[in-house]
Design a protein around this motif. Structure first.
Motif, short mmCIF file in Angstrom:
data_model
loop_
_atom_site.label_atom_id
_atom_site.label_comp_id
_atom_site.label_asym_id
_atom_site.label_seq_id
_atom_site.Cartn_x
_atom_site.Cartn_y
_atom_site.Cartn_z
N ASP A 1 0.34 -11.34 18.09
CA ASP A 1 -0.52 -10.53 18.96
C ASP A 1 0.27 -9.79 20.04
N THR A 2 1.30 -10.42 20.60
CA THR A 2 2.07 -9.79 21.67
C THR A 2 3.50 -9.45 21.27
N ALA A 3 3.98 -10.02 20.17
CA ALA A 3 5.34 -9.74 19.71
C ALA A 3 5.47 -10.06 18.23
N GLN A 4 6.23 -9.22 17.52
CA GLN A 4 6.47 -9.44 16.10
C GLN A 4 7.94 -9.20 15.79
N GLY A 5 8.50 -10.08 14.96
CA GLY A 5 9.88 -9.92 14.51
C GLY A 5 9.90 -9.49 13.05
N LEU A 6 10.59 -8.40 12.76
CA LEU A 6 10.62 -7.84 11.41
C LEU A 6 12.07 -7.72 10.93
N LEU A 7 12.23 -7.75 9.63
CA LEU A 7 13.54 -7.57 9.01
C LEU A 7 13.53 -6.33 8.13
N VAL A 8 14.63 -5.60 8.18
CA VAL A 8 14.86 -4.49 7.25
C VAL A 8 15.79 -5.03 6.17
N CYS A 9 15.30 -5.06 4.94
CA CYS A 9 16.07 -5.65 3.84
C CYS A 9 16.33 -4.61 2.75
N LEU A 10 17.45 -4.74 2.08
CA LEU A 10 17.75 -3.85 0.97
C LEU A 10 16.76 -4.09 -0.16
N ALA A 11 16.19 -3.04 -0.67
CA ALA A 11 15.15 -3.17 -1.69
C ALA A 11 15.68 -3.77 -2.99
N ASP A 12 16.93 -3.50 -3.31
CA ASP A 12 17.43 -3.96 -4.60
C ASP A 12 17.94 -5.39 -4.58
N ILE B 1 19.51 -8.84 4.18
CA ILE B 1 19.09 -8.33 5.48
C ILE B 1 20.08 -7.26 5.95
N ALA B 2 19.56 -6.07 6.26
CA ALA B 2 20.40 -4.97 6.75
C ALA B 2 20.22 -4.74 8.24
N GLN C 1 24.99 3.25 7.15
CA GLN C 1 24.55 3.80 5.86
C GLN C 1 23.10 4.29 5.89
N GLY C 2 22.49 4.32 7.07
CA GLY C 2 21.14 4.86 7.21
C GLY C 2 20.02 3.87 6.92
N TYR C 3 20.37 2.63 6.63
CA TYR C 3 19.31 1.67 6.29
C TYR C 3 18.42 1.36 7.49
N LEU C 4 19.01 1.23 8.67
CA LEU C 4 18.18 0.91 9.83
C LEU C 4 17.25 2.07 10.18
N SER C 5 17.73 3.30 10.08
CA SER C 5 16.86 4.45 10.33
C SER C 5 15.66 4.44 9.39
N GLU C 6 15.92 4.16 8.11
CA GLU C 6 14.81 4.10 7.15
C GLU C 6 13.87 2.95 7.50
N GLY D 1 0.79 -1.22 0.00
CA GLY D 1 0.00 0.00 0.00
C GLY D 1 0.82 1.28 0.00
N ARG D 2 2.15 1.14 0.08
CA ARG D 2 2.99 2.32 0.12
C ARG D 2 3.23 2.87 -1.29
N THR D 3 3.42 4.18 -1.34
CA THR D 3 3.79 4.83 -2.59
C THR D 3 5.18 5.42 -2.45
N GLY D 4 5.85 5.60 -3.54
CA GLY D 4 7.20 6.15 -3.51
C GLY D 4 8.24 5.06 -3.36
N LYS D 5 9.48 5.41 -3.65
CA LYS D 5 10.58 4.46 -3.60
C LYS D 5 11.33 4.57 -2.28
N SER D 6 11.90 3.48 -1.85
CA SER D 6 12.70 3.43 -0.63
C SER D 6 13.89 2.50 -0.87
N ARG D 7 14.96 2.76 -0.16
CA ARG D 7 16.13 1.89 -0.28
C ARG D 7 15.94 0.57 0.45
N VAL D 8 14.95 0.52 1.35
CA VAL D 8 14.73 -0.68 2.14
C VAL D 8 13.27 -1.10 2.09
N MET D 9 13.06 -2.34 2.48
CA MET D 9 11.70 -2.87 2.60
C MET D 9 11.62 -3.66 3.90
N LEU D 10 10.39 -3.88 4.36
CA LEU D 10 10.15 -4.69 5.55
C LEU D 10 9.58 -6.03 5.16
#
Length: 204
Positions: A73-84, A88-89, A118-123, A19-28
Protein backbone atom coordinates in the motif's frame (compact mmCIF):
# COMPACT_ATOMS: atom_id res chain seq x y z
CA UNK A 1 1.50 -8.27 7.15
CA UNK A 2 4.73 -7.97 5.15
CA UNK A 3 4.30 -11.34 3.43
CA UNK A 4 0.71 -10.50 2.55
CA UNK A 5 1.85 -7.17 1.09
CA UNK A 6 4.53 -8.80 -1.05
CA UNK A 7 2.00 -11.39 -2.20
CA UNK A 8 -0.40 -8.65 -3.25
CA UNK A 9 2.34 -6.88 -5.18
CA UNK A 10 3.30 -10.15 -6.87
CA UNK A 11 -0.30 -10.74 -7.94
CA UNK A 12 -0.68 -7.20 -9.31
CA UNK A 13 2.58 -7.37 -11.26
CA UNK A 14 1.73 -10.79 -12.68
CA UNK A 15 -1.67 -9.52 -13.82
CA UNK A 16 -0.07 -6.47 -15.42
CA UNK A 17 2.52 -8.53 -17.28
CA UNK A 18 -0.09 -11.06 -18.42
CA UNK A 19 -2.16 -8.26 -19.94
CA UNK A 20 0.67 -6.84 -22.02
CA UNK A 21 1.01 -7.43 -25.74
CA UNK A 22 4.21 -7.46 -27.73
CA UNK A 23 7.67 -8.72 -26.86
CA UNK A 24 10.15 -7.13 -24.48
CA UNK A 25 13.70 -7.95 -23.46
CA UNK A 26 12.73 -7.61 -19.81
CA UNK A 27 9.92 -8.49 -17.46
CA UNK A 28 8.80 -7.26 -14.05
CA UNK A 29 8.18 -9.26 -10.91
CA UNK A 30 7.92 -8.54 -7.21
CA UNK A 31 10.97 -8.66 -4.96
CA UNK A 32 10.56 -11.59 -2.54
CA UNK A 33 12.48 -13.37 0.20
CA UNK A 34 13.54 -16.00 -2.35
CA UNK A 35 15.64 -13.34 -4.13
CA UNK A 36 17.90 -12.77 -1.13
CA UNK A 37 21.06 -14.56 -2.30
CA UNK A 38 21.02 -13.26 -5.87
CA UNK A 39 20.11 -9.72 -4.80
CA UNK A 40 22.81 -9.54 -2.12
CA UNK A 41 25.44 -10.93 -4.50
CA UNK A 42 24.49 -8.43 -7.21
CA UNK A 43 24.52 -5.56 -4.73
CA UNK A 44 28.03 -6.47 -3.58
CA UNK A 45 29.26 -6.88 -7.15
CA UNK A 46 27.72 -3.51 -8.11
CA UNK A 47 29.05 -1.43 -5.19
CA UNK A 48 31.23 0.64 -7.49
CA UNK A 49 28.30 1.34 -9.79
CA UNK A 50 25.90 2.40 -7.01
CA UNK A 51 28.16 4.47 -4.78
CA UNK A 52 27.73 7.34 -3.99
CA UNK A 53 24.26 7.52 -5.50
CA UNK A 54 22.44 4.93 -3.43
CA UNK A 55 22.86 2.12 -0.91
CA UNK A 56 21.19 -1.27 -1.25
CA UNK A 57 21.22 -4.17 1.26
CA UNK A 58 24.48 -6.11 0.95
CA UNK A 59 23.97 -8.71 3.71
CA UNK A 60 21.17 -11.24 4.30
CA UNK A 61 20.15 -9.46 7.52
CA UNK A 62 19.97 -6.09 5.77
CA UNK A 63 18.00 -7.64 2.93
CA UNK A 64 15.39 -9.09 5.28
CA UNK A 65 15.02 -5.77 7.07
CA UNK A 66 14.74 -3.98 3.72
CA UNK A 67 12.09 -6.40 2.52
CA UNK A 68 9.98 -5.47 5.54
CA UNK A 69 9.35 -2.03 4.05
CA UNK A 70 7.25 -3.35 1.21
CA UNK A 71 3.65 -3.53 2.41
CA UNK A 72 2.16 -2.95 -1.07
CA UNK A 73 0.00 0.00 0.00
CA UNK A 74 2.79 2.47 0.79
CA UNK A 75 5.84 0.85 -0.83
CA UNK A 76 6.56 -1.84 -3.42
CA UNK A 77 9.81 -3.52 -4.42
CA UNK A 78 10.09 -4.67 -8.04
CA UNK A 79 12.72 -6.49 -10.07
CA UNK A 80 13.64 -6.00 -13.70
CA UNK A 81 14.56 -9.44 -15.05
CA UNK A 82 15.81 -10.62 -18.41
CA UNK A 83 12.91 -12.17 -20.27
CA UNK A 84 14.92 -15.03 -21.72
CA UNK A 85 16.79 -16.18 -18.59
CA UNK A 86 15.00 -14.63 -15.62
CA UNK A 87 18.27 -13.14 -14.31
CA UNK A 88 17.91 -9.95 -12.30
CA UNK A 89 19.12 -6.92 -14.29
CA UNK A 90 17.91 -4.14 -12.00
CA UNK A 91 15.50 -3.11 -9.31
CA UNK A 92 12.81 -0.43 -9.07
CA UNK A 93 11.10 0.82 -5.94
CA UNK A 94 7.79 2.64 -5.58
CA UNK A 95 8.15 4.46 -2.28
CA UNK A 96 5.89 6.83 -0.32
CA UNK A 97 2.72 5.84 -2.16
CA UNK A 98 0.08 8.37 -1.16
CA UNK A 99 -3.55 8.18 -2.20
CA UNK A 100 -6.45 10.65 -1.78
CA UNK A 101 -5.94 13.88 -3.69
CA UNK A 102 -2.24 13.17 -4.31
CA UNK A 103 -2.14 9.71 -6.00
CA UNK A 104 1.66 9.88 -6.13
CA UNK A 105 4.67 7.66 -5.50
CA UNK A 106 8.41 8.28 -5.39
CA UNK A 107 10.45 6.25 -7.85
CA UNK A 108 13.93 4.86 -7.20
CA UNK A 109 15.89 2.43 -9.36
CA UNK A 110 19.27 0.80 -9.85
CA UNK A 111 20.97 -1.37 -12.46
CA UNK A 112 23.32 -4.21 -11.58
CA UNK A 113 26.82 -4.44 -13.00
CA UNK A 114 26.60 -7.70 -15.01
CA UNK A 115 24.02 -6.19 -17.39
CA UNK A 116 24.44 -2.43 -16.85
CA UNK A 117 24.71 -0.15 -19.87
CA UNK A 118 22.56 -2.30 -22.15
CA UNK A 119 19.25 -0.46 -21.74
CA UNK A 120 17.56 -3.09 -19.61
CA UNK A 121 16.85 -0.75 -16.71
CA UNK A 122 15.35 1.90 -19.01
CA UNK A 123 13.02 -0.72 -20.45
CA UNK A 124 12.16 -1.93 -16.97
CA UNK A 125 11.37 1.53 -15.64
CA UNK A 126 9.23 2.05 -18.73
CA UNK A 127 7.26 -1.04 -17.75
CA UNK A 128 6.94 0.28 -14.20
CA UNK A 129 5.35 3.46 -15.55
CA UNK A 130 2.69 1.39 -17.30
CA UNK A 131 2.18 -0.68 -14.16
CA UNK A 132 1.95 2.36 -11.86
CA UNK A 133 -0.47 4.27 -14.06
CA UNK A 134 -2.49 1.44 -15.57
CA UNK A 135 -2.62 -1.11 -12.76
CA UNK A 136 -2.10 0.91 -9.57
CA UNK A 137 -3.92 3.90 -11.05
CA UNK A 138 -1.48 6.45 -9.71
CA UNK A 139 -1.53 9.92 -11.24
CA UNK A 140 2.10 10.95 -10.75
CA UNK A 141 5.57 9.55 -10.11
CA UNK A 142 8.50 11.63 -8.90
CA UNK A 143 12.22 10.85 -8.93
CA UNK A 144 14.85 12.61 -6.81
CA UNK A 145 18.28 12.44 -8.47
CA UNK A 146 21.66 13.82 -7.44
CA UNK A 147 22.94 16.34 -10.04
CA UNK A 148 26.09 14.34 -10.71
CA UNK A 149 24.26 11.11 -11.49
CA UNK A 150 24.29 11.55 -15.25
CA UNK A 151 23.13 8.02 -16.08
CA UNK A 152 20.03 8.38 -13.91
CA UNK A 153 19.25 11.83 -15.29
CA UNK A 154 19.54 10.50 -18.84
CA UNK A 155 17.09 7.72 -18.01
CA UNK A 156 14.31 10.02 -16.78
CA UNK A 157 14.81 12.38 -19.69
CA UNK A 158 14.57 9.45 -22.09
CA UNK A 159 11.28 8.36 -20.53
CA UNK A 160 9.69 11.82 -20.69
CA UNK A 161 9.97 13.06 -17.11
CA UNK A 162 9.96 16.83 -16.61
CA UNK A 163 12.40 18.78 -14.45
CA UNK A 164 10.65 20.40 -11.49
CA UNK A 165 13.46 22.02 -9.53
CA UNK A 166 16.51 21.75 -7.29
CA UNK A 167 16.25 20.64 -3.65
CA UNK A 168 19.30 21.38 -1.46
CA UNK A 169 20.21 18.86 1.27
CA UNK A 170 17.22 16.67 0.44
CA UNK A 171 18.33 13.13 1.32
CA UNK A 172 20.99 11.65 3.60
CA UNK A 173 23.15 9.45 1.35
CA UNK A 174 26.76 8.27 1.65
CA UNK A 175 27.19 9.98 5.02
CA UNK A 176 25.95 13.45 4.08
CA UNK A 177 22.87 15.45 3.11
CA UNK A 178 22.85 15.54 -0.67
CA UNK A 179 21.30 18.00 -3.12
CA UNK A 180 18.84 16.48 -5.59
CA UNK A 181 17.04 17.42 -8.76
CA UNK A 182 13.31 16.76 -8.78
CA UNK A 183 11.83 15.09 -11.86
CA UNK A 184 8.27 13.86 -12.36
CA UNK A 185 5.85 12.34 -14.85
CA UNK A 186 2.05 12.14 -14.79
CA UNK A 187 -0.19 9.59 -16.44
CA UNK A 188 -1.30 12.15 -19.06
CA UNK A 189 2.35 12.77 -19.98
CA UNK A 190 2.96 9.04 -20.28
CA UNK A 191 0.20 8.25 -22.75
CA UNK A 192 -3.48 8.50 -23.65
CA UNK A 193 -4.73 5.88 -21.19
CA UNK A 194 -7.44 5.01 -20.35
CA UNK A 195 -6.52 5.97 -16.78
CA UNK A 196 -9.55 5.27 -14.56
CA UNK A 197 -9.23 7.05 -11.19
CA UNK A 198 -8.30 5.12 -8.09
CA UNK A 199 -11.27 4.59 -5.69
CA UNK A 200 -9.58 6.80 -3.08
CA UNK A 201 -9.59 9.86 -5.37
CA UNK A 202 -12.29 12.29 -4.18
CA UNK A 203 -15.11 13.04 -6.59
CA UNK A 204 -14.24 16.75 -6.52
Amino acid sequence: MRKDGIGRTAAEVEAFMAGRTGKSRVMLRALTAADQDEFVRLTRDSAGLHRPWMSLPATPADFQAYLGRFDHDTAQGLLVCLADTGAIAGTVFLNSIIRGRYQNASLAYAAFSPTAGQGYLSEGVGLVLGYAFGRLRLHRLDAQIQPGNQASLALVRRLGFRYEGHSPDLLFIDGAWQDHESWAITNTMYGPGPWPPHPTLPAR
